[in-house]
Design a protein around this motif. Structure first.
Motif, mmCIF file in Angstrom:
data_model
loop_
_atom_site.group_PDB
_atom_site.id
_atom_site.type_symbol
_atom_site.label_atom_id
_atom_site.label_comp_id
_atom_site.label_asym_id
_atom_site.label_seq_id
_atom_site.Cartn_x
_atom_site.Cartn_y
_atom_site.Cartn_z
ATOM 1 N N MET A 31 2.532 12.100 17.685
ATOM 2 C CA MET A 31 3.487 11.880 16.593
ATOM 3 C C MET A 31 4.692 12.792 16.795
ATOM 4 O O MET A 31 4.555 13.992 16.987
ATOM 5 N N VAL A 32 5.900 12.228 16.752
ATOM 6 C CA VAL A 32 7.107 12.995 16.999
ATOM 7 C C VAL A 32 7.918 13.054 15.716
ATOM 8 O O VAL A 32 8.209 12.029 15.100
ATOM 9 N N LEU A 33 8.279 14.236 15.311
ATOM 10 C CA LEU A 33 9.104 14.424 14.126
ATOM 11 C C LEU A 33 10.412 15.057 14.527
ATOM 12 O O LEU A 33 10.446 15.996 15.322
ATOM 13 N N GLY A 34 11.511 14.523 13.972
ATOM 14 C CA GLY A 34 12.811 15.053 14.313
ATOM 15 C C GLY A 34 13.038 16.402 13.674
ATOM 16 O O GLY A 34 12.430 16.750 12.666
ATOM 17 N N PRO A 35 13.967 17.197 14.219
ATOM 18 C CA PRO A 35 14.228 18.539 13.695
ATOM 19 C C PRO A 35 14.848 18.524 12.317
ATOM 20 O O PRO A 35 14.854 19.531 11.641
ATOM 21 N N ALA A 36 15.382 17.352 11.875
ATOM 22 C CA ALA A 36 16.061 17.310 10.588
ATOM 23 C C ALA A 36 15.089 17.190 9.416
ATOM 24 O O ALA A 36 15.480 17.308 8.268
ATOM 25 N N LEU A 37 13.818 16.942 9.714
ATOM 26 C CA LEU A 37 12.855 16.777 8.641
ATOM 27 C C LEU A 37 12.626 18.103 7.930
ATOM 28 O O LEU A 37 12.407 19.130 8.561
ATOM 29 N N SER A 38 12.629 18.060 6.608
ATOM 30 C CA SER A 38 12.427 19.270 5.818
ATOM 31 C C SER A 38 10.953 19.514 5.585
ATOM 32 O O SER A 38 10.109 18.627 5.772
ATOM 33 N N ASP A 39 10.641 20.734 5.128
ATOM 34 C CA ASP A 39 9.255 21.059 4.815
ATOM 35 C C ASP A 39 8.714 20.151 3.712
ATOM 36 O O ASP A 39 7.557 19.709 3.769
ATOM 37 N N GLU A 40 9.548 19.864 2.702
ATOM 38 C CA GLU A 40 9.100 19.027 1.588
ATOM 39 C C GLU A 40 8.789 17.616 2.046
ATOM 40 O O GLU A 40 7.806 17.004 1.591
ATOM 41 N N LEU A 41 9.596 17.086 2.956
ATOM 42 C CA LEU A 41 9.374 15.731 3.441
ATOM 43 C C LEU A 41 8.086 15.647 4.249
ATOM 44 O O LEU A 41 7.296 14.709 4.100
ATOM 45 N N VAL A 42 7.849 16.633 5.083
ATOM 46 C CA VAL A 42 6.625 16.642 5.889
ATOM 47 C C VAL A 42 5.403 16.823 5.004
ATOM 48 O O VAL A 42 4.366 16.186 5.210
ATOM 49 N N ARG A 43 5.524 17.671 3.994
ATOM 50 C CA ARG A 43 4.417 17.870 3.062
ATOM 51 C C ARG A 43 4.073 16.568 2.343
ATOM 52 O O ARG A 43 2.901 16.205 2.190
ATOM 53 N N GLY A 44 5.107 15.853 1.903
ATOM 54 C CA GLY A 44 4.875 14.580 1.236
ATOM 55 C C GLY A 44 4.186 13.571 2.144
ATOM 56 O O GLY A 44 3.294 12.840 1.702
ATOM 57 N N ALA A 45 4.586 13.541 3.419
ATOM 58 C CA ALA A 45 3.946 12.628 4.366
ATOM 59 C C ALA A 45 2.482 12.996 4.568
ATOM 60 O O ALA A 45 1.617 12.129 4.695
ATOM 61 N N ALA A 46 2.189 14.294 4.579
ATOM 62 C CA ALA A 46 0.801 14.738 4.758
ATOM 63 C C ALA A 46 -0.061 14.313 3.575
ATOM 64 O O ALA A 46 -1.204 13.870 3.752
ATOM 65 N N VAL A 47 0.487 14.418 2.365
ATOM 66 C CA VAL A 47 -0.271 14.027 1.182
ATOM 67 C C VAL A 47 -0.569 12.529 1.209
ATOM 68 O O VAL A 47 -1.663 12.083 0.842
ATOM 69 N N LEU A 48 0.385 11.730 1.674
ATOM 70 C CA LEU A 48 0.204 10.279 1.714
ATOM 71 C C LEU A 48 -0.955 9.861 2.614
ATOM 72 O O LEU A 48 -1.681 8.912 2.310
ATOM 73 N N VAL A 49 -1.148 10.574 3.718
ATOM 74 C CA VAL A 49 -2.215 10.195 4.652
ATOM 75 C C VAL A 49 -3.471 11.027 4.461
ATOM 76 O O VAL A 49 -4.445 10.858 5.187
ATOM 77 N N GLY A 50 -3.454 11.951 3.487
ATOM 78 C CA GLY A 50 -4.635 12.774 3.238
ATOM 79 C C GLY A 50 -4.796 13.926 4.209
ATOM 80 O O GLY A 50 -5.923 14.397 4.412
ATOM 81 N N ALA A 51 -3.701 14.387 4.791
ATOM 82 C CA ALA A 51 -3.771 15.505 5.728
ATOM 83 C C ALA A 51 -3.524 16.823 5.006
ATOM 84 O O ALA A 51 -2.856 16.868 3.968
ATOM 85 N N CYS A 52 -4.052 17.901 5.542
ATOM 86 C CA CYS A 52 -3.878 19.223 4.957
ATOM 87 C C CYS A 52 -2.406 19.618 5.007
ATOM 88 O O CYS A 52 -1.746 19.460 6.042
ATOM 89 N N VAL A 53 -1.887 20.141 3.906
ATOM 90 C CA VAL A 53 -0.471 20.501 3.833
ATOM 91 C C VAL A 53 -0.226 21.968 4.193
ATOM 92 O O VAL A 53 0.931 22.383 4.292
ATOM 93 N N ARG A 54 -1.272 22.736 4.374
ATOM 94 C CA ARG A 54 -1.080 24.120 4.808
ATOM 95 C C ARG A 54 -2.198 24.491 5.794
ATOM 96 O O ARG A 54 -3.041 25.339 5.521
ATOM 97 N N PRO A 55 -2.224 23.804 6.941
ATOM 98 C CA PRO A 55 -3.296 24.031 7.912
ATOM 99 C C PRO A 55 -3.298 25.455 8.445
ATOM 100 O O PRO A 55 -2.248 26.098 8.562
ATOM 101 N N VAL A 56 -4.488 25.944 8.742
ATOM 102 C CA VAL A 56 -4.657 27.263 9.338
ATOM 103 C C VAL A 56 -4.576 27.102 10.855
ATOM 104 O O VAL A 56 -5.245 26.239 11.436
ATOM 105 N N LEU A 57 -3.756 27.907 11.483
ATOM 106 C CA LEU A 57 -3.567 27.822 12.929
ATOM 107 C C LEU A 57 -4.406 28.878 13.645
ATOM 108 O O LEU A 57 -4.491 30.019 13.211
ATOM 109 N N SER A 58 -5.022 28.453 14.727
ATOM 110 C CA SER A 58 -5.782 29.375 15.572
ATOM 111 C C SER A 58 -5.479 29.068 17.032
ATOM 112 O O SER A 58 -5.255 27.904 17.403
ATOM 113 N N ARG A 59 -5.471 30.105 17.811
ATOM 114 C CA ARG A 59 -5.250 29.957 19.253
ATOM 115 C C ARG A 59 -6.601 30.081 19.956
ATOM 116 O O ARG A 59 -7.321 31.061 19.774
#
Length: 524
Positions: free
Chosen positions: A1-29
């Motif tokens: 999935m490719v997202l353009g640099p112009a997308l805001s945090d609010e827009l991405v958060r809204g997209a995550a809610v629509l598909v049931g994805a976590c809006v504040r994922p924990v990152l691990s290396r």
């Protein structure tokens, strides 16, 4: 999935809610010590509050729905492989003379004279309810839905705000909320003794419109209504604490820690009484007239409103009650339950919340609470740096308004499973659907922390990624990764169901309030 640099945090958060994805994922290396590969992975945050993460909160609510439904109408006794490992919220019953300190103080077990007596039967180990036979020979095994409320603290309007705030008993309301879990524990203890069997329950603690706590509970088996109401009327909890009279608290300044004396001292340099000294004063009845008995600082009782409904397994009423029990688990106590926009709260209701929040901020929540310094007593296990009004217990938070305990209360033998095992059951259904359709799912164990390298050491090393790290991915990247993962699982699951049809036990179909929804994450 490719997202353009112009997308805001609010827009991405809204997209995550629509598909049931976590809006504040924990990152691990994750570092593969065998190959040297390093990659960044996302893990769902697992929040249970909608304001934090709507997607994770909704999955947590659905998991509780499954747990509630599975144990409500059992007709066989559940088995616990390891009772000590259970994630149950049910606590061991407490005796009538138990106080809130670590060490138990011996007091009279005589019941209060202002409450009715209860029958007391030997409690058997069975948990399954009775069956009833109809005239036509058909048998039924009904269960019950119970609602318990707290008493009135003053007249309120339809909005739930006091008609006269000056006469509303905020102090009692705050103390009742803080000790509500103990009153509930006492109720289940009394109910088991009165019925003679190990009553099992799935209960949710919620605020009424007036913000007082009340309890909704699914009870396995049928119990006479008269007996339940009798138990509710006879249940109480006494709080044996030092005095918390406002006329004695420190309104200006606060006691300071004295290193030499090893405790907190008042302005004159005199050390405040320790917790044990203050409790000895209470138990000995110092300051009382001859023949006068010590009294608890607070007594909790349920209100007169007790609602009972008989429920049969497999009926629409049972499904509605399961949804009702878990409806508000994603909300905070102070969050409005009947409107979507918190800015629509009236000034009167906001003032009501503020007044109750101020009350719970300064009242002590436990023997170790720093707020005891406000009332001239050292907290139990006092240490330097304690400050009234800054106790870390969540009971003092505005979002909890005194209810610092669990929102969901489940007895140990409700299903015989832990919440983790229920989560694994949901994931197993998804895996079975994919396997039947011949769809190869992601290998979610490929980064297992228990995997070993040829030298016997851990193969994968997990390192948390902090937002302040120079090479930390952006929020947009992390959420986009979460969206991509969720969409891939959704597409795989839909394709499998299209090929095989929804199987028996399909977890997305067990929630009557969900039009399919999203499948449970196979790893959570």
């Amino acid at each position: 999935m490719v997202l353009g640099p112009a997308l805001s945090d609010e827009l991405v958060r809204g997209a995550a809610v629509l598909v049931g994805a976590c809006v504040r994922p924990v990152l691990s290396r994750v570092t593969d010590t065998t190959t040297g590969d390093v990659r960044t992975v996302t893990i769902a945050c697992g929040a249970t509050r909608e304001v934090i993460c709507p997607s994770c909160a909704d999955r947590a609510r659905r998991l509780r729905m499954q747990q509630c439904r599975e144990g409500w109408h059992l007709d066989t006794e559940p088995e616990l492989d390891d009772p000590d490992a259970s994630e149950s919220d049910d606590e061991a019953p407490a005796d009538d003379n138990e106080d809130d300190a670590t060490e138990r103080r011996v007091r009279s077990t005589r019941r209060r004279e202002d409450v009715p007596d209860l029958p007391r039967l030997p409690v058997s180990g069975h948990t399954v309810g009775r069956t009833f036979e109809a005239p036509d020979g058909k048998t039924y095994r009904p269960s019950m839905f119970l609602t318990l409320t707290m008493p009135s603290y003053g007249r309120v309007t339809d909005e739930g705000v006091p008609v006269d705030p000056a006469r509303y008993d905020y102090r009692r309301a705050a103390l009742d909320a803080m000790h509500f879990p103990k009153l509930v524990d006492r109720f289940w203890q009394n109910l088991r003794r009165a019925t003679g069997y190990n009553v099992q329950y799935f209960a949710a603690v919620e605020p009424q419109r007036r913000l007082a706590p009340h309890l909704h509970a699914a009870i396995r088996g049928a119990i006479p209504r008269k007996l339940i109401k009798q138990v509710a009327a006879a249940t109480y909890h006494q709080v044996w604490w030092p005095g918390i009279d406002y006329s004695h608290h420190y309104r200006a300044g606060r006691p300071a820690w004295d290193e030499e004396q090893g405790g907190y001292v008042e302005d004159g340099g005199w050390m405040l009484p320790t917790w044990d000294e203050a409790m000895d004063y209470v138990d000995n009845g110092d300051g009382l007239d001859v023949g006068e008995e010590p009294e608890p600082v607070h007594v909790l009782r349920f209100g007169v409103q007790v609602d009972l409904q008989g429920i049969l397994a497999g009926t629409p009423a049972a499904d509605r009650r399961v949804g009702y029990l878990t409806k508000y688990l994603t909300k905070s106590i102070a969050e409005p339950l009947d409107i979507d926009d918190p800015h629509r709260i009236s000034a009167a209701r906001r003032a009501h919340i503020d007044r109750l929040a101020e009350e719970v901020r300064w009242l002590p929540c436990s023997p170790t609470c720093a707020n005891w310094l406000r009332y001239g007593t050292q907290p139990k296990n006092a240490r330097p740096g304690m400050e009234p009004g800054r106790c870390p217990s969540k009971a003092h938070d505005r979002d909890h308004l005194g209810l610092g305990g669990r929102r969901v209360l489940v007895s140990r033998k409700w299903t015989g499973k832990t919440l983790t095992e229920h989560r694994a059951d949901r994931a197993a259904v998804v895996r079975a659907v994919l396997a039947e359709a011949g769809i190869e799912m992601d290998d979610h164990d490929q980064f297992s922390a228990t995997a070993t390298a040829p030298d016997g050491k851990a193969r994968y090393v997990w390192t948390p990624v902090r937002p302040v790290d120079p090479d930390a991915p952006s929020y947009v990247w992390a959420v986009a990764k979460s969206i991509e993962q969720r969409r891939r699982w959704r597409e795989q699951y839909d394709a499998a169901k299209q090929a095989t049809g929804p199987p028996s036990g399909d977890v997305s179909a067990t929630d009557p309030s969900s039009p399919e929804g999203t499948p449970p994450c196979p790893t959570t």
